[in-house]
Motif scaffolding. Structure first.
Motif, PDB file in Angstrom:
ATOM      1  N   ARG A  24      -0.851  -5.789  -0.433  1.00  0.00           N
ATOM      2  CA  ARG A  24      -0.471  -4.736   0.515  1.00  0.00           C
ATOM      3  C   ARG A  24       0.584  -5.275   1.489  1.00  0.00           C
ATOM      4  NH1 ARG A  24      -3.765  -0.202   2.414  1.00  0.00           N
ATOM      5  NH2 ARG A  24      -5.508  -1.153   1.275  1.00  0.00           N
ATOM      6  N   SER A  25       1.822  -4.924   1.246  1.00  0.00           N
ATOM      7  CA  SER A  25       2.900  -5.332   2.147  1.00  0.00           C
ATOM      8  C   SER A  25       3.640  -4.097   2.645  1.00  0.00           C
ATOM      9  CB  SER A  25       3.889  -6.267   1.445  1.00  0.00           C
ATOM     10  OG  SER A  25       4.649  -5.555   0.480  1.00  0.00           O
ATOM     11  N   ASN A  26       4.477  -4.277   3.636  1.00  0.00           N
ATOM     12  CA  ASN A  26       5.177  -3.138   4.233  1.00  0.00           C
ATOM     13  C   ASN A  26       6.278  -2.570   3.358  1.00  0.00           C
ATOM     14  OD1 ASN A  26       3.907  -2.542   6.733  1.00  0.00           O
ATOM     15  ND2 ASN A  26       4.614  -4.507   7.502  1.00  0.00           N
ATOM     16  N   ILE A  27       6.524  -3.196   2.212  1.00  0.00           N
ATOM     17  CA  ILE A  27       7.488  -2.602   1.290  1.00  0.00           C
ATOM     18  C   ILE A  27       6.868  -1.415   0.558  1.00  0.00           C
ATOM     19  CG2 ILE A  27       6.955  -4.022  -0.744  1.00  0.00           C
ATOM     20  CD1 ILE A  27       9.968  -4.179  -1.270  1.00  0.00           C
ATOM     21  N   LEU A  28       5.524  -1.295   0.617  1.00  0.00           N
ATOM     22  CA  LEU A  28       4.787  -0.185   0.009  1.00  0.00           C
ATOM     23  C   LEU A  28       5.061  -0.070  -1.493  1.00  0.00           C
ATOM     24  CD1 LEU A  28       5.163   2.618   2.729  1.00  0.00           C
ATOM     25  CD2 LEU A  28       3.474   0.786   2.561  1.00  0.00           C
ATOM     26  N   GLY A  29       4.909  -1.180  -2.184  1.00  0.00           N
ATOM     27  CA  GLY A  29       5.110  -1.191  -3.628  1.00  0.00           C
ATOM     28  C   GLY A  29       4.200  -2.185  -4.297  1.00  0.00           C
ATOM     29  N   SER A  30       4.286  -2.260  -5.629  1.00  0.00           N
ATOM     30  CA  SER A  30       3.410  -3.162  -6.380  1.00  0.00           C
ATOM     31  C   SER A  30       3.865  -4.612  -6.305  1.00  0.00           C
ATOM     32  CB  SER A  30       3.332  -2.724  -7.845  1.00  0.00           C
ATOM     33  OG  SER A  30       4.623  -2.707  -8.433  1.00  0.00           O
ATOM     34  N   VAL A  31       5.113  -4.828  -5.883  1.00  0.00           N
ATOM     35  CA  VAL A  31       5.608  -6.183  -5.614  1.00  0.00           C
ATOM     36  C   VAL A  31       6.236  -6.198  -4.235  1.00  0.00           C
ATOM     37  CG1 VAL A  31       6.000  -6.716  -8.045  1.00  0.00           C
ATOM     38  CG2 VAL A  31       7.847  -5.727  -6.708  1.00  0.00           C
ATOM     39  N   GLY A  32       6.438  -7.393  -3.706  1.00  0.00           N
ATOM     40  CA  GLY A  32       7.015  -7.527  -2.366  1.00  0.00           C
ATOM     41  C   GLY A  32       8.510  -7.771  -2.411  1.00  0.00           C
TER      42      GLY A  32
END
Length: 433
Positions: free
Chosen positions: A238-246
């Motif tokens: 869970r990162s602020n890029i809001l995707g399955s990878v960072g």
């Protein structure tokens, strides 16, 4: 009857490869390592009580196939006498480590590197078994939002890799602290999320977010730490890029630091250290397969895939899959794959290996019914058979459902989720009867 004393030993060896090696996890044939962000490690925890000895190996690589697991078990047994069926081999699932298994369209097994990690894993286990100390065990848990469901439902109702904030995930982080009279021996951290903060653009060797977490916990506790990945199949970091990878270093520090803070909260919640009973429960069961597609169907799709056979990812995978199905039609049908389950028990803790990547729902179901107070389901442990998906996910499809074709001609049965819950629950019930 007096309770037997529990002994423990820990050792670590370095399995960082040379630069230039191909990295695993994304369909990029030119993704060669150009730097080392943080080293890769083989961690060995050996536990002994009376006549029972168990080994937990934690490798900070992506995935290790059945042959690699067997080689590690065999080597440890030959050099220590510890039975092979008392050894659990876990992998962290980082997508920034070398290619340690063959996955059509993604990577081919790097035999030289696998030989290295097998040798170093054995070496770590031998060293740990030679330095056993009297230990006591403390257990702490906390809720963590390091993981998030990644099966995003799109506007056209299909599923893709993305960010699904209302989807199922397992928020429980469990920390097991091993203490000796000399001080802390080791810390085991269990949590479930893909270590995919570093994307396919990264050319760095790394343990990904678990590495940031582990390094921080080690700095604060003064003890080595090892990571066991949990419900990882449909879970992203869970990162602020809001995707399955960072998106690189910023996201890596963001996710890893959050995980480290959560782990320390669980450690500080431990109020009691005690001697726990050690046990190993084994049992064989079959991972069932679906029937093969017909030869006519296979040849039809093979012809369709042929123009794309050199395209890494889906194109190559489809071609090799249908090619394998055609070959498999010439042999006797196979109903499934035999698997020997090895469950490590430490008092109220049960470490349950999954030889693949289970969806979070499967892990939560098993934990809900398990007689163990702490049921730690370990992904990509003791072999690899791709994703363990739920029956509900098959209708929508998506990456995890489709990519089963990258592993072989036979695909796991549609009810593999029920099989895994049922078989492991039976073994756990026997263990805690």
């Amino acid at each position: 009857m007096e309770e037997l004393q529990l002994f423990g030993g820990f050792a670590r060896t370095d399995i960082t490869p040379e630069l230039g090696i191909l990295l695993m996890g994304y369909p990029d044939p030119d993704r060669k390592a150009e730097s080392v962000r943080d080293p890769l490690q083989a961690n060995a925890l050996v536990l002994k009580q009376g006549e029972t000895t168990a080994v937990l190996i934690s490798l900070t690589i992506c995935i290790l196939d059945d042959a690699g697991v067997e080689a590690i078990r065999r080597g440890i047994q030959e050099q220590t006498g510890i039975p092979a069926d008392s050894i659990v081999v876990c992998t962290a699932q980082t997508h920034s480590a070398p290619c340690t298994m063959t996955c059509w369209g993604w990577c081919d097994r790097d035999e030289t590197y696998v030989d290295l990690l097998v040798s170093e894993s054995i070496k770590a286990a031998v060293k740990a078994s030679q330095n056993l100390k009297k230990i006591q065990v403390g257990i702490g848990t906390t809720e963590s939002d390091v993981g998030v469901n990644r099966r995003a439902i799109k506007a056209d109702h299909t599923v893709g890799l993305g960010y699904n904030p209302w989807g199922i995930y397992d928020p429980e982080m469990t920390v097991v602290s091993f203490q000796s009279a000399d001080g802390p021996l080791a810390t085991l951290i269990h949590y479930g999320a893909h270590p995919t903060v570093l994307s396919s653009k990264s050319r760095a060797i790394s343990r990904d977010w678990p590495g940031v977490m582990i390094d921080r916990v080690e700095d604060l506790t003064g003890a080595p730490a090892l990571f066991v990945n949990g419900a990882v199949g449909d879970i992203a970091p869970r990162s602020n890029i809001l995707g399955s990878v960072g998106d690189g270093e910023a996201a890596l520090l963001e996710v890893g630091t959050r995980a480290g803070m959560d782990a320390m909260r669980a450690i500080r919640a431990i109020k009691e250290f005690r001697n726990l009973a050690l046990g190993v429960t084994t049992g064989a069961y079959q991972l069932p397969y679906r029937p093969l597609p017909s030869e006519e169907e296979a040849r039809h799709y093979l012809a369709e895939a042929e123009p794309h056979r050199h395209e890494y990812g889906r194109g190559m995978c489809e071609y090799k899959y249908w090619q394998a199905v055609v070959r498999a039609q010439q042999a006797a049908p196979v109903s499934g794959k035999n698997y020997l389950q090895v469950i490590l028990r430490l008092g109220p803790i049960a470490i349950v290996p999954f030889p693949g990547e289970p969806f979070a729902e499967i892990v939560l179901r098993l934990r809900d019914f398990s007689p163990a107070q702490y049921t730690l389901c370990a992904s990509t442990s003791c072999g690899s058979n791709g994703y363990f998906v739920t029956r509900e996910s098959l209708d929508r499809g998506g990456y995890e459902v489709w990519v089963a074709r990258a592993m072989g001609a036979y695909i796991l049965a549609e009810n593999i989720d029920d099989v895994l819950v049922e078989k492991n629950l039976r073994l756990l019930t026997e263990a805690y009867a």
